[in-house]
Design a protein around this motif. Sequence first.
Motif, mmCIF file in Angstrom:
data_model
loop_
_atom_site.group_PDB
_atom_site.id
_atom_site.type_symbol
_atom_site.label_atom_id
_atom_site.label_comp_id
_atom_site.label_asym_id
_atom_site.label_seq_id
_atom_site.Cartn_x
_atom_site.Cartn_y
_atom_site.Cartn_z
ATOM 1 N N GLY A 267 43.152 13.824 18.931
ATOM 2 C CA GLY A 267 42.540 13.102 17.464
ATOM 3 C C GLY A 267 43.045 12.128 17.134
ATOM 4 N N LEU A 268 43.642 10.997 15.670
ATOM 5 C CA LEU A 268 43.731 10.108 15.654
ATOM 6 C C LEU A 268 45.397 10.448 15.880
ATOM 7 N N PHE A 269 46.631 9.189 16.468
ATOM 8 C CA PHE A 269 47.991 9.628 16.383
ATOM 9 C C PHE A 269 48.666 8.129 15.296
ATOM 10 N N ASP A 270 48.678 9.100 14.040
ATOM 11 C CA ASP A 270 47.988 8.683 12.608
ATOM 12 C C ASP A 270 50.099 8.915 11.949
ATOM 13 N N THR A 271 50.074 8.144 11.124
ATOM 14 C CA THR A 271 51.497 8.353 10.284
ATOM 15 C C THR A 271 52.093 9.368 10.771
ATOM 16 N N ALA A 272 51.847 11.019 10.245
ATOM 17 C CA ALA A 272 52.540 11.844 10.718
ATOM 18 C C ALA A 272 53.235 12.119 11.580
ATOM 19 N N MET A 273 51.732 11.813 12.873
ATOM 20 C CA MET A 273 51.923 12.352 13.895
ATOM 21 C C MET A 273 53.432 11.481 14.865
ATOM 22 N N LYS A 274 53.928 10.252 14.204
ATOM 23 C CA LYS A 274 54.872 9.695 15.234
ATOM 24 C C LYS A 274 56.165 9.932 14.591
ATOM 25 N N TYR A 275 56.063 10.075 13.073
ATOM 26 C CA TYR A 275 57.718 11.007 12.832
ATOM 27 C C TYR A 275 57.605 11.894 12.720
ATOM 28 N N ASP A 276 56.472 13.133 12.927
ATOM 29 C CA ASP A 276 57.329 14.501 12.434
ATOM 30 C C ASP A 276 57.869 15.157 13.511
ATOM 31 N N GLY A 277 57.914 14.616 14.704
ATOM 32 C CA GLY A 277 58.534 15.225 15.846
ATOM 33 C C GLY A 277 57.056 15.898 16.888
ATOM 34 N N SER A 278 55.736 15.889 15.904
ATOM 35 C CA SER A 278 55.051 16.619 17.000
ATOM 36 C C SER A 278 54.319 16.111 18.121
ATOM 37 N N ALA A 279 54.602 14.907 18.325
ATOM 38 C CA ALA A 279 53.933 13.713 18.984
ATOM 39 C C ALA A 279 54.427 14.178 21.118
ATOM 40 N N ARG A 280 53.779 13.745 21.752
ATOM 41 C CA ARG A 280 54.441 14.082 22.743
ATOM 42 C C ARG A 280 54.263 12.619 24.166
ATOM 43 N N PHE A 281 55.127 12.705 24.417
ATOM 44 C CA PHE A 281 54.549 11.744 25.406
ATOM 45 C C PHE A 281 55.226 11.343 27.008
ATOM 46 N N THR A 282 54.747 10.900 27.650
ATOM 47 C CA THR A 282 54.969 10.694 28.948
ATOM 48 C C THR A 282 55.530 9.235 29.166
ATOM 49 N N VAL A 283 56.566 9.349 29.756
ATOM 50 C CA VAL A 283 57.199 7.818 30.421
ATOM 51 C C VAL A 283 57.919 8.520 31.635
ATOM 52 N N PRO A 284 57.685 7.230 33.028
ATOM 53 C CA PRO A 284 56.735 6.730 33.141
ATOM 54 C C PRO A 284 54.843 7.527 33.444
ATOM 55 N N ALA A 285 53.915 6.974 32.415
ATOM 56 C CA ALA A 285 52.779 7.635 32.559
ATOM 57 C C ALA A 285 52.745 7.728 33.860
ATOM 58 N N VAL A 286 51.607 8.859 34.326
ATOM 59 C CA VAL A 286 50.942 9.524 35.489
ATOM 60 C C VAL A 286 49.546 8.430 36.161
ATOM 61 N N LEU A 287 50.219 7.183 36.459
ATOM 62 C CA LEU A 287 48.800 6.531 36.762
ATOM 63 C C LEU A 287 48.895 5.718 38.213
ATOM 64 N N SER A 288 48.217 5.335 38.485
ATOM 65 C CA SER A 288 48.002 5.495 39.900
ATOM 66 C C SER A 288 48.103 3.916 40.069
ATOM 67 N N THR A 289 48.149 2.768 41.374
ATOM 68 C CA THR A 289 49.336 1.724 41.514
ATOM 69 C C THR A 289 48.320 0.857 40.170
ATOM 70 N N ALA A 290 46.959 0.557 41.049
ATOM 71 C CA ALA A 290 45.673 -0.263 40.229
ATOM 72 C C ALA A 290 46.301 0.163 38.989
ATOM 73 N N ASP A 291 46.177 1.024 38.365
ATOM 74 C CA ASP A 291 45.966 1.029 36.776
ATOM 75 C C ASP A 291 47.089 0.568 35.906
ATOM 76 N N ARG A 292 48.311 1.054 37.091
ATOM 77 C CA ARG A 292 49.363 0.121 36.674
ATOM 78 C C ARG A 292 49.474 -1.053 36.395
ATOM 79 N N ALA A 293 49.264 -1.456 37.750
ATOM 80 C CA ALA A 293 49.059 -2.930 37.155
ATOM 81 C C ALA A 293 47.817 -3.894 36.998
ATOM 82 N N ARG A 294 47.089 -2.940 36.514
ATOM 83 C CA ARG A 294 46.008 -3.858 35.108
ATOM 84 C C ARG A 294 47.319 -3.814 34.407
#
Length: 318
Positions: free
Chosen positions: A218-245
Motif C-alpha cells: 500500500g502507501l509508503f506513509d509517514t508511519a511506515m517511514k519512521y516506525d521501523g516497519s519499512a523494508r528496503f533492498t539496496v542495491p535494488a535488484v534491477l536489470s542492467t537496462a532498468d538501472r541505466a534508465r
Amino acid sequence: MRVLVVGGGQNSEHEVSLASAAGVAEALTVGGYEVSTVTISREGIWEVAGVAAGAAAADSLALAMQLIAEVDVVFPAVHGAVGEDGALAALCALAGVRVVGSGPRAGAVGMDKWVTKLVAEAAGLRTARGRLIDAADCGDAEFDGPVVVKPVSAGSSHGVSLVRDEGELGAALQEAARFDRRILVEEVVHGREIDVAVIREAGGVRWAAPPLEIHAAGLFDTAMKYDGSARFTVPAVLSTADRARLTRAAVTMFDALGCGGVARMDFFLTAEGPVVNEVNTMPGLTPASQVPRMFAAADVSYVDLVSRLVRAAEVPGR
C-alpha cells in the motif's frame, strides 16, 4: 574547517530534522571538523545563547547570524518548509557563507511538487497525471478513480492519502490542506518504488549511488517511514537496462533543477520505464536513512558522505 550544523525547523518534519542534524554533527566530528550546532524551534526561534524567553524569531536570528559569520560552512539539516525549500540557502547566500546542498532556486522548485512535475516533463521524463486544487475549492473537487492526494509542499508523506472511493476524497483533501493550501491530486501509478540518490562532488562531478527499492503493502506513509516497519533492498535488484534508465533519469532531474550536494529522486518503475514521483533536495540524513544506505552500497561510509558534502559546499549564486 569550522562547520555549523542547523537542525529542527518550524514544520512537520522537525523531529526527523533533529535526528539528521545529530547524526551529521557526530559524523563530522569523527571526520575531524570543528563542529558547532544550532536548533530552530517549531516556532522559528534560533536557540542560541543570549536569546531571552519570548524573544521574536527575528531577534534570535540576529544572534544566530554571529554563529553563521564565524564558520566556514553551514550544513542545514532542516527538512521541509522554511529550510529545505531554499530559505536557509538564501540566508547563507546573503551572508556570503558556503552552504551544503542545493541553492535557493533548486530548493524552492524541488519542494514544490507541482512545479517539479512541470520541470520533469520539460526534461522529457514521465510523471503521474495530476491536477492542482486550491484548498478553497475542495468542496467542488470531482473524483475520477483511485488517486493519491498530497500537499504540494510538505515532506515525510505528511498529509498524503490514497483515495479508493469517492466518499474518502473530501477527508483526504482536508487532511492535505492542513499542510498546504495547494493540493496535488494524482492518478495511482502501479510499479516498483525505486529511489536514486545523486551527489555533486567538489569540482562538479555528479554520480548516482546504487538504487534502493522500497517494499510497502500500500502507501509508503509517514508511519511506515519512521516506525521501523519499512523494508528496503539496496542495491535494488534491477536489470542492467532498468538501472541505466533510472540513473539517467535521476541525473537528468538533478541537473534540470540545478541541485547541489545530494538529492534523492523517487521513482515508480513501470513496464514503460521510470515515472518521477518526487524530489528531495535535503533528504533524511540519519545513519539509517535511505540516502546513506545507498551510498554505503557504493562503499561510501556515512562519515565519508557528510565530509564529501562539506567539501562540495559553495556560496549559492557564485
